[in-house]
Design a protein around this motif. Structure first.
Motif, PDB file in Angstrom:
ATOM      1  N   UNK A  91      43.053   6.781 -19.768  1.00 45.71           N
ATOM      2  CA  UNK A  91      41.851   7.065 -18.980  1.00 45.71           C
ATOM      3  C   UNK A  91      42.065   7.762 -17.521  1.00 45.71           C
ATOM      4  N   UNK A  92      41.248   8.785 -17.298  1.00 49.30           N
ATOM      5  CA  UNK A  92      41.257   9.492 -16.270  1.00 49.30           C
ATOM      6  C   UNK A  92      40.683   8.529 -15.167  1.00 49.30           C
ATOM      7  N   UNK A  93      41.403   8.355 -14.061  1.00 48.47           N
ATOM      8  CA  UNK A  93      40.905   7.614 -12.739  1.00 48.47           C
ATOM      9  C   UNK A  93      39.697   8.260 -12.048  1.00 48.47           C
ATOM     10  N   UNK A  94      39.581   9.586 -12.421  1.00 51.01           N
ATOM     11  CA  UNK A  94      38.478  10.281 -11.468  1.00 51.01           C
ATOM     12  C   UNK A  94      37.127  10.335 -12.250  1.00 51.01           C
ATOM     13  N   UNK A 105      40.761  10.080 -22.246  1.00 46.72           N
ATOM     14  CA  UNK A 105      41.288  11.748 -22.397  1.00 46.72           C
ATOM     15  C   UNK A 105      42.586  11.475 -23.421  1.00 46.72           C
ATOM     16  N   UNK A 106      42.794  12.343 -24.206  1.00 47.85           N
ATOM     17  CA  UNK A 106      44.101  12.350 -25.098  1.00 47.85           C
ATOM     18  C   UNK A 106      45.261  12.676 -24.094  1.00 47.85           C
ATOM     19  N   UNK A 107      46.076  11.783 -24.308  1.00 42.47           N
ATOM     20  CA  UNK A 107      47.269  11.666 -23.391  1.00 42.47           C
ATOM     21  C   UNK A 107      48.148  12.827 -23.430  1.00 42.47           C
ATOM     22  N   UNK A 108      48.136  13.657 -24.175  1.00 42.27           N
ATOM     23  CA  UNK A 108      48.735  14.915 -24.237  1.00 42.27           C
ATOM     24  C   UNK A 108      48.214  15.882 -23.295  1.00 42.27           C
ATOM     25  N   UNK A 109      46.728  15.673 -23.027  1.00 38.29           N
ATOM     26  CA  UNK A 109      45.844  16.521 -22.135  1.00 38.29           C
ATOM     27  C   UNK A 109      45.791  15.879 -20.858  1.00 38.29           C
ATOM     28  N   UNK A 110      46.019  14.448 -20.570  1.00 32.00           N
ATOM     29  CA  UNK A 110      45.716  13.932 -19.413  1.00 32.00           C
ATOM     30  C   UNK A 110      46.254  14.403 -18.109  1.00 32.00           C
ATOM     31  N   UNK A 111      47.584  14.740 -18.169  1.00 39.77           N
ATOM     32  CA  UNK A 111      48.161  15.556 -16.984  1.00 39.77           C
ATOM     33  C   UNK A 111      47.388  16.649 -16.551  1.00 39.77           C
ATOM     34  N   UNK A 112      47.371  17.535 -17.491  1.00 35.49           N
ATOM     35  CA  UNK A 112      46.475  18.861 -17.404  1.00 35.49           C
ATOM     36  C   UNK A 112      45.194  18.518 -16.732  1.00 35.49           C
ATOM     37  N   UNK A 113      44.512  17.528 -17.482  1.00 35.24           N
ATOM     38  CA  UNK A 113      43.180  17.271 -17.015  1.00 35.24           C
ATOM     39  C   UNK A 113      43.248  16.569 -15.727  1.00 35.24           C
ATOM     40  N   UNK A 114      44.002  15.636 -15.258  1.00 35.81           N
ATOM     41  CA  UNK A 114      44.042  15.198 -14.021  1.00 35.81           C
ATOM     42  C   UNK A 114      44.300  16.093 -12.852  1.00 35.81           C
ATOM     43  N   UNK A 115      45.298  17.346 -13.153  1.00 31.38           N
ATOM     44  CA  UNK A 115      45.708  18.319 -12.150  1.00 31.38           C
ATOM     45  C   UNK A 115      44.473  19.273 -12.013  1.00 31.38           C
ATOM     46  N   UNK A 116      43.809  19.451 -12.959  1.00 30.95           N
ATOM     47  CA  UNK A 116      42.817  20.707 -12.798  1.00 30.95           C
ATOM     48  C   UNK A 116      41.557  20.165 -12.122  1.00 30.95           C
TER      49      UNK A 116
END
Length: 919
Positions: free
Chosen positions: A799-802, A807-818
């Motif tokens: 889950x994205x806190x924003x 979101x797929x976990x593999x993409x979650x860091x990039x998603x949060x960072x972007x």
């Protein structure tokens, strides 16, 4: 020396009526052979008994063209096994087997002759036939054998030969050679030599009577060689070669007569019989003339019936043909007045008989000695039948006949230029003289010196073309080939050498091409091929190509009554030249070729029509528009014609378009796949829609229960907290209001039966969707909770806190960072759509407006199919969906109609235990 062994048929597994195994005892062109019963059991067996105990050297089988066994086994035995004897199979020894071709390459139109070399001693031969090859002509799964031939020698003779061979081998290694060294290299007959006259092919394609005569002449030839009478042996050799062609021709006549009888065409059968008798009598007359045979063998075929192979035709056994007088008893002073059965030597033999001066002398003319070709004298008989108006034979065999008045008038111009002797040779009844005249003319034209007056050159050329035209029509192959050789020399050497004009070349081509085209329809395949190849070679010659004469002849429409050979040859020749020359400046045009092909499509011979189709397709590949102008439109009426349908489908393949058959096949496959997918979806839907159906049933039960409760409160004014309902308040809707109604989107339809609602939930409801990861049907408003908590792949999501979405976990860091996602608002302030990722007004009705409204969610794919379909709720009733992101249930709320004078009614919640459908 091995020879043919006679045999009788002892037994067989069975046979079809009229095709007994005893037919194998006769070798002739008209035999039918053995045929197994229909739908017989395999293997089938035939047992043969040879006339004596012998050493078998060679076996020959002639298979049927379509009733072909897959394998034939051979067994040899010393005695016939008794049926009651124990283990009778031990009486036979297995030699091996041969496999036969299935004959697919020839279309079951040819017979296979199989020869097997063996070395086995015995008196009985057993053949075992295995399962047949399957083809469309063998409807009853039969096997057949047309003929069998056994070649060997008596066992006692072969034993003596083996002993002698062993003794000779021992002497050779010991150095005790008893042979005279002077005899080394002399011609001796090998002990294992097999005569061609004992071959099965000889008897199966020869007239039986002529075959017997040939064998007798062969014996005389061997006797003459032993006595060193080489002239007489030479005559017999030529006679045998010519008689073989005579026998083959009579064999064909006999087969044609048999076919006419089977078709009950007795007029044709009578004509064939008379034709055979005339031909046979002429052959026998020539044989008597040369004193090669006597009258004893000149009997009618009815007097000499076919005999079974009970006796051998070798010198070790009794002969079937009557004996002939020895050569020494022939009358003196006989000579050959006709070169029939004669091979002309290049020089007189030193021991030639003085009574036969005409045999070895060359013709007393200025021409070179004519060449003789073995085996064509028989054709002279057919030629002489049509040349009855020509002069009779001359007294001397080496001179051509004198010209008649008719011939002198016809060939006067050629006689004036070339001389009477050469023209007489060209008009002779003997093919050797005709060939010799053409070869002499070839030499004469080749040696014509440069500087000869042009008028003389033209006259010589035109006279030569006159003789060439006559020779092209000749039925004898050497004469025809000599005419082509002379014509080629004139076009490629004579005219360029003397620098004659193109008019002379055009004269040669125009006078000979029509005759050459006519020869392409000859019954002889060899002559057809020779004529076609020569026309093609001449058309490609640089001296003729520029004239563009031959293409004009080739595109002339075929006549309705033209022979099949002529039409097929012309079509093939046109196709080859069109490929070599093209349609640009070579005499061929698209218009002329298409007109010719259009007429060829109407020809009665299927091969011609097929060739025309191939010609049109080849032309279409280069000139699409021009070809289409000469064809009818490609509509359904035209495609009813099979040829035009084939043509248009060929056009489609050339253009890379699918044909009608392929389009139909694609549509059929697409329809079948769509039906299959629909069936699979319905099958899956029946298992997945149980939960929505359960929700619908519970909603109906809740509505009925609430209605009864409200009714009870309205009727009991003493109930605490209750009061009588005002008269204008509507009643709670009946449970029947939920029939044909989707409780999620509020759509009502008569098609919403139990199965209809299942399909609606599965594919069409705007408030539901299918999870892409587990294929469950879930509400869109709870898709995020499903992915995080209920999906089979929930471990793959975070889950994205924003934005509060899964979101797929593999993409979650990039998603949060972007930080590209749209921030989610608190749940009390806004709803969050998991499809379009937008925030909108909170509340249950806002979900309907967002997912079903015209200006709502643009990512809801189901929305485009059912816009504006939801019906207006009935008066006094509205439905809504209430869902909380923190709850795992669906809350369905029904609002009663609000009276004008009162405040809003309190909603009655219906608790539903589930909101998803699992695949």
């Amino acid at each position: 020396m091995p020879h043919k062994i006679g045999f009788v048929v002892v037994s067989s597994s069975g046979h079809e009526d009229g095709f007994s195994a005893r037919e194998l005892m006769v070798h002739a062109p008209t035999v039918s052979g053995w045929r197994s019963p229909r739908f017989c059991q395999f293997p089938q067996e035939i047992v043969l008994q040879m006339v004596e105990r012998c050493r078998v050297r060679k076996l020959q089988l002639l298979a049927h063209q379509c009733l072909i066994p897959s394998k034939v086994e051979f067994y040899v035995g010393q005695s016939l096994p008794e049926r009651l004897a124990p283990r009778p199979a031990e009486r036979f020894r297995r030699l091996g087997y041969v496999s036969l071709c299935d004959n697919e390459k020839t279309g079951c139109k040819a017979r296979e002759l199989k020869s097997v070399y063996v070395d086995a001693v015995g008196q009985f031969l057993k053949l075992v036939f295995h399962q047949n090859h399957v083809n469309k002509y063998n409807a009853y799964n039969q096997v057949a054998l047309v003929a069998i031939n056994i070649i060997g020698d008596p066992a006692d003779v072969s034993d003596e030969s083996d002993v002698a061979s062993r003794e000779k081998l021992i002497d050779h290694y010991l150095g005790h050679s008893t042979e005279d060294p002077a005899l080394e290299g002399t011609c001796t007959v090998k002990s294992d030599y097999i005569s061609p006259l004992d071959d099965l092919a000889f008897d199966m394609y020869q007239d039986p009577e002529v075959a017997q005569i040939i064998r007798k002449l062969d014996e005389r030839k061997r006797e003459a060689v032993r006595k060193e009478r080489y002239d007489y042996a030479k005559q017999l050799k030529q006679a045998i070669a010519d008689l073989q062609k005579v026998g083959e021709r009579l064999g064909r006549f006999e087969v044609e007569k048999r076919c006419a009888v089977e078709k009950e065409d007795y007029d044709l059968a009578k004509e064939k019989k008379q034709q055979m008798e005339r031909y046979r009598s002429r052959v026998y007359e020539q044989l008597r003339l040369h004193d090669l045979m006597d009258a004893e063998l000149m009997r009618r075929p009815l007097d000499l019936p076919l005999q079974p192979l009970l006796h051998s035709v070798s010198p070790h056994h009794q002969q079937l043909v009557p004996s002939l007088p020895p050569p020494g008893e022939r009358g003196a002073g006989s000579h050959l007045a006709d070169p029939f059965l004669q091979e002309k030597p290049s020089a007189p033999a030193p021991d030639a008989s003085p009574q036969c001066p005409a045999v070895d002398q060359p013709p007393p003319t200025a021409d070179p000695p004519p060449k003789t070709q073995p085996g064509v004298a028989a054709v002279e008989l057919e030629r002489s039948d049509r040349d009855g108006s020509e002069a009779p034979r001359a007294g001397a065999a080496g001179e051509p006949e004198p010209l008649t008045e008719k011939v002198l008038r016809e060939a006067s111009s050629a006689v004036d230029v070339l001389g009477k002797a050469l023209v007489a040779g060209a008009y002779s009844r003997l093919w050797s003289h005709r060939e010799g005249a053409l070869l002499a003319l070839y030499e004469q034209l080749s040696e014509t010196p440069v500087g000869t007056p042009r008028e003389d050159l033209k006259n010589t050329l035109r006279a030569s073309v006159f003789l060439i035209r006559r020779a092209i029509r000749d039925i004898v192959t050497p004469v025809f080939q000599a005419s082509l050789k002379l014509l080629k020399m004139i076009i490629t050497q004579y005219i360029p050498k003397h620098k004659l004009s193109k008019l002379e070349t055009a004269h040669c081509v125009e006078r000979t091409v029509p005759l050459l085209l006519a020869r392409t329809g000859d019954t002889s395949a060899r002559l057809r091929s020779t004529a076609s190849n020569f026309i093609q070679e001449m058309a490609l010659c640089k001296e003729v190509r520029s004239l563009q004469i031959i293409p004009a002849y080739l595109v002339q429409p075929l006549k309705a009554g033209s022979s099949a050979h002529l039409a097929i040859s012309q079509m093939a020749l046109l196709a080859r030249l069109l490929r070599d020359l093209g349609t640009e400046g070579a005499g061929f045009t698209v218009d002329s070729v298409m007109k010719f092909s259009a007429r060829a499509l109407e020809h009665r011979v299927p091969e011609v029509r097929e060739a025309a189709v191939r010609l049109i397709l080849g032309l279409y590949a280069q000139h699409r528009a021009a070809v289409l102008e000469h064809l009818p439109p490609a509509d359904s009426a035209t495609r009813k014609n099979v040829l035009y349908k084939t043509i248009f489908e060929g056009f489609a393949k050339i253009d890379g378009r699918p044909t009608d058959a392929e389009i139909r096949a694609q549509k059929r496959v697409a329809t079948e796949e769509a039906e299959k997918r629909k069936e699979e979806e319905m099958t899956a839907l029946q298992g997945q829609a149980a939960a929505p159906r359960e929700l619908q049933a519970r909603a109906r039960a809740r509505a009925l229960q609430e209605k009864e409760s409200e009714a009870a409160k309205a009727q009991d004014p003493d109930t605490p907290g209750g009061k009588a309902a005002p008269p204008s308040a509507p009643e709670i809707p009946d449970s029947r209001c939920l029939d044909n109604l989707c409780i999620f989107c509020g759509e009502r339809s008569e098609s919403f039966t139990e199965e209809g609602l299942d399909l609606h939930y599965w594919k069409h409801c705007l408030m539901l969707t299918r999870c892409d990861h587990c294929r469950q049907v879930v509400e869109i408003c709870s898709l995020t909770e499903h992915l995080l908590m209920e999906c089979d792949k929930k471990a793959s999501f975070g889950k994205c806190h924003r934005c509060s979405e899964a979101v797929v976990k593999e993409e979650l860091p990039r998603h949060i960072k972007a930080k590209d996602c749209n921030p989610a608002k608190p749940e009390k302030l806004a709803n969050r759509c998991p499809l379009c990722h937008e925030n909108f007004t909170p509340g249950e009705e806002a979900w309907k407006a967002h997912l079903m409204g015209p200006a709502g969610c643009t990512m809801n794919l189901r929305r485009t199919h059912v816009l504006h379909k939801a019906p207006v709720p009935p008066p006094g009733f509205s439905s809504g969906l209430s869902s909380s992101s923190s709850e795992s249930h669906v809350q369905l709320t029904v609002w009663p109609a609000r009276p004008p004078q009162q405040g809003p009614a309190r909603p009655v919640p219906w608790e539903l235990t589930d909101r998803r459908v699992r695949c």
